[in-house]
Design an enzyme around this catalytic site. Sequence first.
Site, PDB file in Angstrom:
ATOM      1  N   ASP A 177     -35.539 -10.464 -24.416  1.00  0.00           N
ATOM      2  CA  ASP A 177     -36.912 -10.359 -23.947  1.00  0.00           C
ATOM      3  C   ASP A 177     -37.152  -9.162 -23.058  1.00  0.00           C
ATOM      4  OD1 ASP A 177     -37.797 -12.587 -25.112  1.00  0.00           O
ATOM      5  OD2 ASP A 177     -37.867 -13.835 -23.313  1.00  0.00           O
TER       6      ASP A 177
ATOM      7  N   LYS B 257     -42.846  -9.416 -25.612  1.00  0.00           N
ATOM      8  CA  LYS B 257     -43.614 -10.278 -24.722  1.00  0.00           C
ATOM      9  C   LYS B 257     -43.770  -9.634 -23.373  1.00  0.00           C
ATOM     10  CE  LYS B 257     -43.396 -14.941 -26.153  1.00  0.00           C
ATOM     11  NZ  LYS B 257     -43.178 -16.287 -25.699  1.00  0.00           N
TER      12      LYS B 257
ATOM     13  N   MET C 208     -46.312 -15.812 -12.919  1.00  0.00           N
ATOM     14  CA  MET C 208     -47.401 -15.333 -13.789  1.00  0.00           C
ATOM     15  C   MET C 208     -48.771 -15.485 -13.140  1.00  0.00           C
ATOM     16  SD  MET C 208     -46.056 -16.922 -17.412  1.00  0.00           S
ATOM     17  CE  MET C 208     -45.466 -18.468 -16.755  1.00  0.00           C
TER      18      MET C 208
HETATM   19  N1  SAH Z   1     -37.847 -17.804 -17.179  1.00  0.00           N
HETATM   20  C1  SAH Z   1     -38.282 -16.855 -16.176  1.00  0.00           C
HETATM   21  C2  SAH Z   1     -39.776 -16.854 -15.979  1.00  0.00           C
HETATM   22  C3  SAH Z   1     -40.542 -16.370 -17.164  1.00  0.00           C
HETATM   23  S1  SAH Z   1     -42.270 -16.382 -16.897  1.00  0.00           S
HETATM   24  C4  SAH Z   1     -37.556 -17.142 -14.867  1.00  0.00           C
HETATM   25  O1  SAH Z   1     -36.882 -18.155 -14.763  1.00  0.00           O
HETATM   26  O2  SAH Z   1     -37.668 -16.346 -13.950  1.00  0.00           O
HETATM   27  C5  SAH Z   1     -42.573 -14.708 -16.475  1.00  0.00           C
HETATM   28  C6  SAH Z   1     -42.911 -14.555 -15.017  1.00  0.00           C
HETATM   29  O3  SAH Z   1     -41.741 -14.652 -14.237  1.00  0.00           O
HETATM   30  C7  SAH Z   1     -43.500 -13.237 -14.629  1.00  0.00           C
HETATM   31  O4  SAH Z   1     -44.885 -13.193 -14.905  1.00  0.00           O
HETATM   32  C8  SAH Z   1     -43.247 -13.200 -13.161  1.00  0.00           C
HETATM   33  O5  SAH Z   1     -44.150 -14.007 -12.460  1.00  0.00           O
HETATM   34  C9  SAH Z   1     -41.899 -13.875 -13.084  1.00  0.00           C
HETATM   35  N2  SAH Z   1     -40.785 -12.931 -13.035  1.00  0.00           N
HETATM   36  C10 SAH Z   1     -39.765 -12.824 -13.889  1.00  0.00           C
HETATM   37  N3  SAH Z   1     -38.882 -11.876 -13.497  1.00  0.00           N
HETATM   38  C11 SAH Z   1     -39.376 -11.392 -12.340  1.00  0.00           C
HETATM   39  C12 SAH Z   1     -38.931 -10.415 -11.405  1.00  0.00           C
HETATM   40  N4  SAH Z   1     -37.804  -9.734 -11.591  1.00  0.00           N
HETATM   41  N5  SAH Z   1     -39.679 -10.196 -10.309  1.00  0.00           N
HETATM   42  C13 SAH Z   1     -40.817 -10.870 -10.083  1.00  0.00           C
HETATM   43  N6  SAH Z   1     -41.284 -11.786 -10.932  1.00  0.00           N
HETATM   44  C14 SAH Z   1     -40.579 -12.062 -12.035  1.00  0.00           C
END
Ligand code: SAH
Length: 513
Positions: A39, A61, A177
């Site tokens: 991803d 995505k 998000m």
């Molecule tokens: N499965 C992922 C989340 C996916 S949803 C997890 O466990 O982190 C996607 C959202 O995750 C983004 O819109 C943001 O809000 C957050 N996100 C993922 N990686 C990030 C990062 N390195 N820094 C800040 N927000 C992050």
Amino acid sequence: MSKKRNGKVYLVGAGPGDPGLITVRGKFLLERAEVVVYDYLASPKLLKHVPKDAELIYAGKKGGVKHTHTQEEINQMLVNWAETGKNVVRLKGGDPFIFGRGGEEVEVLSKSGVDFEVVPGVTSATAAATYAGIPITHREYTASVAFLTGHEDPTKPDSNIDWAKLATGAGTLVVYMGIKNLPIIVENLVAHGRDPETPVAVVRWASTPEQRSVVGTLETITDIVRESGIKPPALIIVGEVVKLRKTIDWFEKRPLFGKRIVVTRTREQASDLMAGLEENGGNCLEFSTIKIEHVDSYEVLDEELERLEEYHWILFTSLNGVKYFFERLYAKGMDARSMKGPGIAAVGKATADLLLEYGVRADLLPAVFTGEGLAETLLDQGVEGRNVLIPRAEKAREILPETLRGAGAQVTVAPVYKNVAPEGKREQLREELESGKVDMVTFTSSSTVRNFLSMVDAGNGSELKRLMHEVTIAAIGPITAKTVTDNGLQVDIQPESHTIPDLVHAIVEFYSK
Ligand code: SAH
């Protein structure tokens, strides 16, 4: 007929961004993957663990706007690959089961009878909090934390999120998000009883060198985020614990944090310099040493190989010269026996050692291992009227052939390999220099200086000076520094001892001032 091997899908959490935050199990599986479907949020640096011949598929995505593949396509792709008997790693940002639609993916696998396993990951909520210096729970401030998605429209009546209960129901709230809906989210929280003075942090690209955090309150955060231009991916952390950032912030406080530092990687140093700078928070742009390739045409060498016995000397001035010369010799059906006529000279010990591996002992080594040194030693032997062959790089210094010609030798230069700068990084480097993103360029040898110059393609010095105007230059020692100044640039940092750790130390000192 043998039964077809069954494939398996491993849903693996990649962690939040720092490639060091994948689990040991996740790395183990990547190392054995035959197919990897990854991803946008999974660090591309993790792909270095994947075997070279594995199939890599980017599932995309980004912020929900431009989906490279729809979720249905991804689900089907996983099933299809598994059915061909492959070991499939489905690499997902953070934890696969936290807002990652991992649940849906394995549901499909399960229904299709595909074997699967799920490996959890460090979710971005805990990583963002940790790397922003915010303990997500703390005895004095909160005993509960809730993870929620801000993706849903909080005003829609069938929202899955009960804002009335959540607003005051958990001490710490972490919203994934939520950047687009930030104004509505804070409005809802306040409307449902959360104190408008509640501290809020927004953290973008948590745990990566690009991390950015801003802090405000429920009342002020919307304006702060808008003004600072923070975009997804980012997390919103709401709660009293955010106050602790003042004392605990560590990641963004490292001495080189936010500094964009260009590093030329050379074969000798591998990536010690990068590692040292990154340990101190530096955001390194690495470009690797110029690639070595065959010349487009071996016309000159081929002709000379036919008349090797007419030569008095063959001079080897580099390891690659030896390697590519013999490759061609062998390709022509010849071997070391064809070289028994001429004397063989090597520019240095390493070159002579390599020659020996091809079955040829060097007859002559200069006292000083340079082109000049070799020229001098040959001149002592007397070269007038002698035929000299130099298999070497397409572009190289002309000092050796010119000196010998000057002394009356018949010199033939046969290009056997060429240096090519990797194209992709060159553009990125130019672009970053052009837009003023680069804070520092490091040089660890004269060849890294030349490498860099060829990468920025500074045909004339004024262009180079313009691009490097605001850029700090660090050189490992006096010879490297001289190459820099010879090219019209200034050296700002030079350690007293000329080692990589000392260079790292000097750079850290420079920015700590
Ligand atoms: N499965 C992922 C989340 C996916 S949803 C997890 O466990 O982190 C996607 C959202 O995750 C983004 O819109 C943001 O809000 C957050 N996100 C993922 N990686 C990030 C990062 N390195 N820094 C800040 N927000 C992050």
